[in-house]
Design a protein around this motif. Structure first.
Motif, PDB file in Angstrom:
ATOM      1  N   PRO A 277     -10.128   3.069  -1.032  1.00  0.00           N
ATOM      2  CA  PRO A 277     -10.435   1.646  -1.217  1.00  0.00           C
ATOM      3  C   PRO A 277     -11.918   1.347  -1.448  1.00  0.00           C
ATOM      4  O   PRO A 277     -12.789   2.026  -0.908  1.00  0.00           O
ATOM      5  CB  PRO A 277      -9.985   1.029   0.111  1.00  0.00           C
TER       6      PRO A 277
ATOM      7  N   LEU B 286      -4.984   1.477   3.636  1.00  0.00           N
ATOM      8  CA  LEU B 286      -5.004   2.096   2.300  1.00  0.00           C
ATOM      9  C   LEU B 286      -5.400   3.570   2.391  1.00  0.00           C
ATOM     10  O   LEU B 286      -4.784   4.438   1.752  1.00  0.00           O
ATOM     11  CB  LEU B 286      -5.956   1.324   1.381  1.00  0.00           C
TER      12      LEU B 286
ATOM     13  N   LEU C 264      -4.987   6.468  -0.418  1.00  0.00           N
ATOM     14  CA  LEU C 264      -5.716   5.763  -1.481  1.00  0.00           C
ATOM     15  C   LEU C 264      -7.191   5.626  -1.085  1.00  0.00           C
ATOM     16  O   LEU C 264      -7.549   5.723   0.087  1.00  0.00           O
ATOM     17  CB  LEU C 264      -5.089   4.386  -1.719  1.00  0.00           C
TER      18      LEU C 264
ATOM     19  N   CYS D 295      -8.478  -1.622   4.625  1.00  0.00           N
ATOM     20  CA  CYS D 295      -9.013  -0.370   4.077  1.00  0.00           C
ATOM     21  C   CYS D 295      -8.476   0.826   4.861  1.00  0.00           C
ATOM     22  O   CYS D 295      -8.181   1.878   4.281  1.00  0.00           O
ATOM     23  CB  CYS D 295     -10.540  -0.386   4.082  1.00  0.00           C
TER      24      CYS D 295
ATOM     25  N   ALA E  23       0.834  -1.209   0.000  1.00  0.00           N
ATOM     26  CA  ALA E  23       0.000   0.000   0.000  1.00  0.00           C
ATOM     27  C   ALA E  23       0.868   1.258   0.000  1.00  0.00           C
ATOM     28  O   ALA E  23       0.641   2.181  -0.788  1.00  0.00           O
ATOM     29  CB  ALA E  23      -0.926  -0.006   1.215  1.00  0.00           C
TER      30      ALA E  23
ATOM     31  N   ALA F 210      -7.979  -0.061  -4.701  1.00  0.00           N
ATOM     32  CA  ALA F 210      -7.710   1.237  -4.084  1.00  0.00           C
ATOM     33  C   ALA F 210      -7.193   2.198  -5.149  1.00  0.00           C
ATOM     34  O   ALA F 210      -6.218   1.910  -5.834  1.00  0.00           O
ATOM     35  CB  ALA F 210      -6.703   1.093  -2.947  1.00  0.00           C
TER      36      ALA F 210
END
Ligand code: GLN
Length: 263
Positions: A244, A237, A242, A234, A208, A259
């Protein structure tokens, strides 16, 4: 060589496989019979399967997304569930994309991506030399390069910040749970392909972090995880910037997390 399909010991073979705990004994018997060019070879293949080797390591190949993928000894056997990762990747990837698979193992997902996308760049990487050699067997015919190294370190430096898709079936089994995996996995697949550290997310955290750096704006990371890990993953991320989304396929017992790097 005389063909073996009329092998007289088919019922005995099925019985032997079933007694050894092979749930799909009939199907496995068919595959072993088809793979053997003599009765002696068939006995040898059956002996190895009954001794506990994964069927795919005995045959030397696995079926994945309709493709026959070479799988060498010790290399992670492509799982049917990982087709969800390929579907999720295809859903977010346009034409002429720059695509990399990390933790590629045999390279099965990259073979499927090569068939389903028309990428500008496509490459695969793995840290394990045995996996890299196996992936090259599968990907050389498609002219897809396979790099050896730790995650993004394996990739050419100029690709940083330019990738449209990073796909990874990274190891995500918590260390303590590796001992609970079926013997085919825990005895015959490389631990580096399974062991995801104390909470199973040690490698995915690094995947990630690197994605935030290596993806182009608007690019996507697609990873597999255990269902119980989704919330924590999540959060990881999101913490690296990012966005997700989760895809779940109950039939395949598969969870993919896509993501996006904001564009
Ligand atoms: N639970 C997964 C499997 O055996 C483990 C795969 C992985 O760690 N990437 O299918």
């Amino acid at each position: 060589m005389t063909g073996v399909p009329s092998h007289p010991d088919r019922p005995a073979l099925v019985h032997r496989l079933r007694a050894a705990g092979c749930v799909y004994a009939e199907d496995e018997a068919e595959l072993l019979i088809a793979a053997a060019d003599s009765a002696r070879t068939l006995t040898d293949l059956a002996d190895r399967r009954v001794a506990g080797l994964p069927l795919e390591h005995v045959l030397g190949w696995a079926e994945f997304c309709g493709e026959r993928i070479a799988v060498d000894p010790g290399v992670f056997v492509p799982r049917a569930r990982t087709a969800l990762l390929v579907d999720a990747a295809v859903a977010v990837t346009g034409p002429a994309a720059a695509v990399v698979e990390l933790c590629c193992g045999s390279g099965a997902a990259t073979v499927a991506l090569a068939r389903r996308l028309a990428p500008r760049w496509l490459a695969a990487a793995d840290v394990d030399p045995a996996a890299v050699a196996c992936a090259r067997r599968n990907l050389d015919p498609l002219a897809v390069p396979v790099f050896q190294g730790d995650l993004y370190d394996a990739l050419p430096a100029p690709w940083r910040g330019r990738l449209d898709l990073v796909l990874a079936n990274a190891p995500y089994v918590p260390t303590a749970a590796v001992a609970l995996m079926p013997p085919e996995a825990r005895l015959y697949e490389a631990p580096v392909a399974l062991d995801g550290g104390p909470d199973g997310l040690a490698v995915l955290r690094r995947v990630a972090e690197g994605a935030a750096d290596w993806l182009a704006p608007g690019g996507h990371l697609v990873v597999e995880a255990g269902q119980a890990q989704v919330d924590a993953l999540c959060a990881v991320l999101a913490a690296v910037g990012l966005r997700p989304t989760v895809t779940r396929d109950e039939d395949r017992d598969a969870t993919a997390v896509t993501a996006r790097r904001p564009g």
